[in-house]
Design an enzyme around this catalytic site. Structure first.
Site, PDB file in Angstrom:
ATOM      1  N   ASP A 241       0.837  -1.201   0.000  1.00 48.38           N
ATOM      2  CA  ASP A 241       0.000   0.000   0.000  1.00 48.38           C
ATOM      3  C   ASP A 241       0.872   1.251   0.000  1.00 48.38           C
ATOM      4  O   ASP A 241       1.549   1.540   0.988  1.00 48.38           O
ATOM      5  CB  ASP A 241      -0.910  -0.017   1.237  1.00 48.38           C
ATOM      6  CG  ASP A 241      -1.791   1.208   1.339  1.00 48.38           C
ATOM      7  OD1 ASP A 241      -2.009   1.879   0.313  1.00 48.38           O
ATOM      8  OD2 ASP A 241      -2.273   1.498   2.453  1.00 48.38           O
TER       9      ASP A 241
ATOM     10  N   ASP B 267      -2.250   6.143  -5.531  1.00 49.22           N
ATOM     11  CA  ASP B 267      -2.371   5.234  -4.390  1.00 49.22           C
ATOM     12  C   ASP B 267      -2.593   3.802  -4.868  1.00 49.22           C
ATOM     13  O   ASP B 267      -3.680   3.448  -5.334  1.00 49.22           O
ATOM     14  CB  ASP B 267      -3.537   5.674  -3.499  1.00 49.22           C
ATOM     15  CG  ASP B 267      -3.726   4.786  -2.285  1.00 49.22           C
ATOM     16  OD1 ASP B 267      -2.834   3.954  -2.005  1.00 49.22           O
ATOM     17  OD2 ASP B 267      -4.765   4.899  -1.619  1.00 49.22           O
TER      18      ASP B 267
END
Length: 495
Positions: A106, A323
């Protein structure tokens, strides 16, 4: 090359292999310690020397060699499609002896955390095909608790915690955009990762890392769902991230890249400077908690959207975030509405369905790349992110020819109510994305994520080939063997 001398060629190849093996043995014998750094023999060249400058210069060069940055290969698994696992993950070894943990990769968060033995609500199984585990500090010989008065804790919280005592553990707490959350305490232990030491070849190396030991999970993090994993590996910019910790110790440079393969699954994830392919970049907005970039305008099928000039202005708290931890892409309402109108205008007869109360879907039997427009995001320094229909559309039910749209209205807003623009896995897939924190830049290029890239080892200057992986798939081994064969064949033919 004269193929008539086949016997000589075979003999030459055998000699090369024997010499290479001997060299590898010699090099291996000089590797000591957990970090596998080369040991340089110190001669008595300074014996009797009165030059302090010479000695200091020598020491500085030696420290540079000992702390030289290496290339790291993180094996990827998973598939970023919303109808699959919806995430990409990697395998890490933690503790002494190391134990394997599967964690989501992430770029939108900053710390590594894993579920711990005292977890009150943690997943017991996962449909991804990996075996879940709980980290037990007592089972590792190198585990140590981080206390609230230690430097890491005070730096993380920008000062001492209220009512902190010397025996109080340093806490962590993270809330994610989907409503899930995790909390627990920070611990310190060895992290084992794959150091690249040759083309498509790695060797284990470890480093002491501070990470979260999760004891309370909520939302999807605490349930045995399809996408359940052991934790999350945050690749953000903060000093608490694994990337920043490894860089601070001299193990790596603050440059990493990923190539997310949503066709075959898995892909490439490497820490180090990519030298091939060449990738054009755009500046990262400084002093931002995420990877923010300056988006200038959006073009749909050749038409630039008519939008307020400040709608993407990072200075107004809006901004655009890259992201990899988010599956879909989220757009300000005004942007979303215009894109949807232009997208659907080319297929006016489509009947739309709302699936799972969030996806706009439709039946379509043709080629989506021919029937729907290309969307282009234009960034500072003339960098463009070209999003093809097959990037923003995904199949929900292949048998029923059901397609869904990956654009969503933004749900992440700033304090003044401004909509954020967030570009996730779906539009980043099948592209090599490079995060260069040394120069505060990010860039991408369309790429075959089941192939390989060339990454430079900063400690030696040698360029290594890093290939694709797909954890849990036999293709990982096969891809590596095929690429190794072609590299060897190319070397022979070019000799």
């Amino acid at each position: 090359m004269d193929l008539r001398g086949g016997g000589k060629v075979v003999m030459l190849v055998w000699i090369i292999l024997i010499v290479a093996a001997a060299v590898e043995i010699c090099l291996t014998s000089t590797i000591t310690g957990a970090n596998a750094n080369l040991v340089f023999q110190v001669e008595s060249r300074w014996k009797g020397s009165k030059s302090l400058t010479q000695i200091l210069s020598h020491d500085a060069r030696r420290r540079g060699r000992v702390l030289s940055a290496v290339v790291v290969d993180l094996e990827l698994g998973g598939n970023g499609l919303p109808t699959a696992s919806g995430l990409y993950f990697t395998k890490l070894g933690i503790g002494s002896p190391p134990k394997d943990y599967y964690v989501q990769v992430d770029t939108g968060s900053d710390i590594l955390w894993v579920n711990c033995v005292d977890c009150m609500r943690c997943p017991k199984k996962s449909s991804i095909g990996v075996e879940l585990a709980l980290y037990d500090p007592k089972a590792s010989k190198t585990s140590a608790l981080i206390y609230c008065d230690q430097e890491f804790c005070t730096n993380t919280y920008d000062g001492p915690l209220p009512e902190c005592k010397s025996d109080t553990p340093c806490p962590y707490s993270i809330s994610y955009g989907d409503g899930s959350a995790t909390k627990g305490n920070y611990v310190k232990d060895f992290l084992t990762f794959n150091r690249v030491d040759g083309n498509l070849h790695t060797a284990p190396q470890n480093s002491s890392i501070i990470f979260g030991c999760g004891s309370v999970q909520s939302g999807t993090l605490g349930s045995s769902t399809q996408e359940a994993l052991d934790g999350i590996l945050g690749f953000g910019q903060a000093n608490s991230s694994v990337l920043s910790q490894l860089a601070a110790s001299g193990k790596v440079k603050k440059i990493f890249s990923h190539c997310l393969d949503n066709i075959r699954g898995g892909g490439i994830f490497a820490i180090g400077e990519v030298v091939d392919p060449k990738v054009k970049t755009t500046p990262l907005v400084p002093k931002m908690p995420h990877y923010n970039v300056n988006l200038k305008d959006i073009e749909v099928d050749g038409d630039v959207l008519q939008l307020p000039t400040d709608i993407f202005d990072s200075g107004n708290g809006k901004g655009t975030i890259i992201d990899s931890g988010t599956t879909l892409s989220y757009l300000p309402t005004m942007v979303y509405d215009q894109i949807m109108r232009k997208l659907l205008a080319q297929q006016p007869g489509l009947k739309l369905y709302l699936v799972e109360e969030q996806f706009t879907c439709f039946q379509y039997t043709g080629n989506v790349d021919s029937g729907f427009p290309v969307v282009k995001f234009h960034f500072e320094d003339s960098l463009t992110l070209k999003v093809y229909p097959h990037d923003y559309l995904f199949t929900y039910n292949e048998k029923a020819d059901m397609w869904c749209i990956g654009w969503q209205k933004s749900v992440a807003q700033t304090k003044d109510g401004n909509d954020m623009t967030l570009l996730g896995d779906l539009v980043l897939s099948n592209k090599l994305v490079i995060y260069d924190l040394e120069n505060m830049a990010i860039g991408w290029t369309d790429y075959n994520c089941s192939s390989s890239i060339k990454v430079k080892d900063a400690s030696t200057g040698i360029i290594h080939t890093v290939g694709a992986h797909n954890i849990g798939s036999a293709s990982t081994f096969l891809i590596g063997r095929i690429l190794t064969f072609f590299l060897l064949l190319t070397a022979i033919l070019n000799s």
